[in-house]
Design a protein around this motif. Structure first.
Motif, short mmCIF file in Angstrom:
data_model
loop_
_atom_site.label_atom_id
_atom_site.label_comp_id
_atom_site.label_asym_id
_atom_site.label_seq_id
_atom_site.Cartn_x
_atom_site.Cartn_y
_atom_site.Cartn_z
N SER A 269 -37.52 23.17 31.14
CA SER A 269 -38.54 22.16 31.45
C SER A 269 -38.01 20.75 31.20
O SER A 269 -38.39 19.82 31.90
CB SER A 269 -39.82 22.44 30.68
OG SER A 269 -39.61 22.25 29.32
N HIS A 270 -37.08 20.59 30.23
CA HIS A 270 -36.58 19.22 30.01
C HIS A 270 -35.78 18.70 31.20
O HIS A 270 -35.61 17.51 31.40
CB HIS A 270 -35.78 19.11 28.70
CG HIS A 270 -34.57 20.00 28.66
ND1 HIS A 270 -34.48 21.07 27.80
CD2 HIS A 270 -33.41 19.97 29.36
CE1 HIS A 270 -33.31 21.68 27.98
NE2 HIS A 270 -32.65 21.02 28.92
N ASP A 271 -35.29 19.63 32.06
CA ASP A 271 -34.59 19.19 33.27
C ASP A 271 -35.50 18.41 34.21
O ASP A 271 -35.04 17.66 35.06
CB ASP A 271 -34.04 20.40 34.04
CG ASP A 271 -32.96 21.13 33.26
OD1 ASP A 271 -32.25 20.46 32.49
OD2 ASP A 271 -32.84 22.36 33.43
N ARG A 273 -37.93 16.24 33.39
CA ARG A 273 -38.37 14.92 32.90
C ARG A 273 -39.87 14.73 33.11
O ARG A 273 -40.31 13.76 33.71
CB ARG A 273 -37.63 13.78 33.63
CG ARG A 273 -36.12 13.89 33.65
CD ARG A 273 -35.54 13.72 32.23
NE ARG A 273 -34.10 13.54 32.23
CZ ARG A 273 -33.20 14.53 32.12
NH1 ARG A 273 -33.59 15.79 32.01
NH2 ARG A 273 -31.91 14.26 32.10
N TYR A 274 -40.65 15.72 32.68
CA TYR A 274 -42.12 15.62 32.83
C TYR A 274 -42.64 14.38 32.14
O TYR A 274 -42.18 14.03 31.04
CB TYR A 274 -42.79 16.81 32.16
CG TYR A 274 -42.83 18.09 32.97
CD1 TYR A 274 -43.81 18.28 33.94
CD2 TYR A 274 -41.93 19.12 32.72
CE1 TYR A 274 -43.88 19.46 34.66
CE2 TYR A 274 -41.99 20.31 33.44
CZ TYR A 274 -42.97 20.47 34.41
OH TYR A 274 -43.04 21.64 35.11
#
Ligand code: ADP
Ligand code: ZN
Ligand code: MG
Length: 483
Positions: A269-271, A273-274
């Motif tokens: 999920s860090h890919d 950039r929420y």
């Protein structure tokens, strides 16, 4: 098996709203490419999204139907990634605060009931579609159709509670039945309105820690989900048993070869950039709103099945079949109530009606034999005016013409012959024409009775009332034996 499969499904459903999630473009399927787009859904700079209220209502409906907690506050988030079919360069989705959390879907496999927990249900927009041009213009190019950009989706994430491909299949069947009952999605996996990514890992049987999973994409039917999982479980088992380690990755199902193939290493999920979507305010979902949606919840499949068993005295099996989809259930119920003969209604709907729907590949809503027609037909039979065989012929004609059974019976002169004199005449003729069979009957071959009975029915072109014939024929043969 020394290893136990662990499966969790991520299902996307396309919502059956008229317009898209953040603009008023149509969501109609099958339009010419790029004819249902506007500056908002095509990602022009400087435009602002406006949330479609129906999307929230549909999310709440599904959340309530799957026993989720509805969050009083939901926040849209930007999920950033770069792909040709995503003109904005981000997808508006939900991340930390989705609409619904912590629910369940009930399944049954081999008579065994089980609840599969739902982790979350969040709303998001769909992306466009890449089309490989070869099929259209013969060139080796990729074309983009943005009609699907901004079509509303709900993503429904299950907990890793499934233990076999069969359970995964059962989950999808139950889930699809719910969304169809709610009328929020047509549930058509072949057309992409229901999509499923399957996550699977193995762990030593009896242990609790989750193993490393792979995620499988690209299945376009429930059967393929089951097959892909079966293949992937065998593949992982092979890796583990030969001392290897599973790599966390996304794999594609290849339906032609019946295998899964690596697609890309897993993204985290860090890919993405929420961050909270700055163009939309956080949603306040009031208790009043939730209660209003709750009051609009239709009766769900499981409730309907139980009610049918109680109210109409149906077996579990029949009730299940008759409540499989809402339209059939409504049709059955109208006939059962209208005719006062639930048993007869069930027999007809599961028999002739189901058969003709199958043959005609037609939905029950457009069937020319409506529930009113079937009520009339059942009444004609109950009153003894036609017998079952004739009723089936009448039904065929109703299917073709949409005319009233009553009219057809009158016009064809198909009313049943119960008139004793006419029946006795037919019986005499049959006995006269079949002396050998009559003799066989008297010498004790009881089976011949059925033959003689059939001959009388033939004499009357099937219009004789079978009960009357049975009675009169028995009587006549008994008299013959005495005389
Ligand atoms: P990710 O961070 O990879 O998206 P999530 O925790 O969001 O993983 O879960 C995605 C889906 O994968 C869920 O349906 C979940 O139940 C399932 N899942 C998570 N871990 C496993 C595992 N070890 N084995 C099988 N399924 C899993
Ligand atoms: Zn638009
Ligand atoms: Mg995830």
């Amino acid at each position: 098996m020394p290893y136990e499969p662990v499966i969790g499904l991520e299902v996307h459903i396309q919502l059956a709203t008229e317009s898209k999630i953040f603009c008023s473009c149509s969501t109609r399927f099958g339009a010419d490419p790029n004819t249902q787009v506007c500056p908002i859904c095509s990602g022009m700079p400087g435009v602002l999204p406006i949330l479609n209220r129906r999307v929230v209502e549909f999310a709440l409906l599904l959340g309530l139907a799957t026993r989720c907690r509805i969050n009083p506050r939901a926040v849209f988030a930007r999920k950033n990634y770069f792909y040709p079919d995503l003109p904005k360069g981000y997808q508006i989705s939900q991340f930390a605060l989705p609409f619904c959390e912590a629910g369940a879907v009930d399944i049954e496999v081999d008579g065994q009931k089980k609840s599969i927990r739902i982790n979350r249900i969040h709303a998001e927009e769909d992306a466009g579609k890449s089309m490989h041009a070869e099929a259209y213009v013969g060139a080796d190019e990729t074309l983009i159709d943005l009609n699907r950009c901004g079509v509303p989706l709900l993503e429904v994430v299950s907990e890793p509670d499934l233990r076999s491909p069969k359970e995964a299949h059962a989950y999808l069947v139950s889930f699809r039945q719910i969304v169809r009952y709610l009328g929020i999605c047509d549930g058509n996996m072949e057309e992409g309105s229901l999509r499923c990514d399957a996550n699977v890992s193995l762990r030593p049987t009896g242990t609790k820690t989750l193993g490393t999973k792979t995620e499988i994409k690209n299945m376009n039917s429930f059967a393929h989900v089951e097959k892909a999982l079966t293949y992937e479980i065998a593949r992982q088992l092979d890796v583990l048993e030969t001392g290897g380690a599973i790599e966390q990755e996304t794999r594609l199902w290849n339906s032609e070869r019946g295998t899964t193939e690596p697609m890309r290493s897993k993204e985290f999920s860090h890919d993405y950039r929420y961050f909270p979507e700055p163009d939309l305010v956080p949603m306040e979902v009031s208790t009043e709103w939730i209660e209003q949606v709750r009051s609009e919840l239709p009766e769900l499949p499981e409730q309907k099945r139980r009610r049918f068993m109680e109210e109409f005295d149906l077996s579990d099996y029949d009730a299940r079949i008759l409540s499989e989809d809402r339209q059939t259930a409504d049709y059955f119920e109208r006939v059962a109530v209208g005719s006062g003969d639930a048993r007869g209604a069930a027999t007809w709907v599961m028999g002739e009606v189901a058969r003709s729907l199958n043959e005609r590949k037609e939905p029950i809503e457009t069937l020319r034999a409506t529930s009113d027609h079937l009520i009339d037909l059942l009444k004609l039979t109950a009153e003894g005016r036609i017998n079952r065989t004739i009723a089936r012929d009448v039904f065929e004609l109703v299917l073709e013409s949409g005319r009233k059974p009553e009219e057809i019976v009158r016009e064809k002169g198909w009313a049943q012959i119960s008139d004793t004199v006419a029946l006795e005449k037919a019986i005499e003729a049959v006995l006269r024409e079949n002396p050998a069979e009559v003799e066989a009957f008297y010498s004790g071959r009881e089976k011949v009775f059925g033959f003689l009975m059939g001959q009388v029915m033939r004499q009357t072109q099937g219009q004789a009332n079978p009960q009357a014939v049975t009675q009169l024929l028995r009587q006549r043969l008994a008299e013959g034996a005495q005389g």
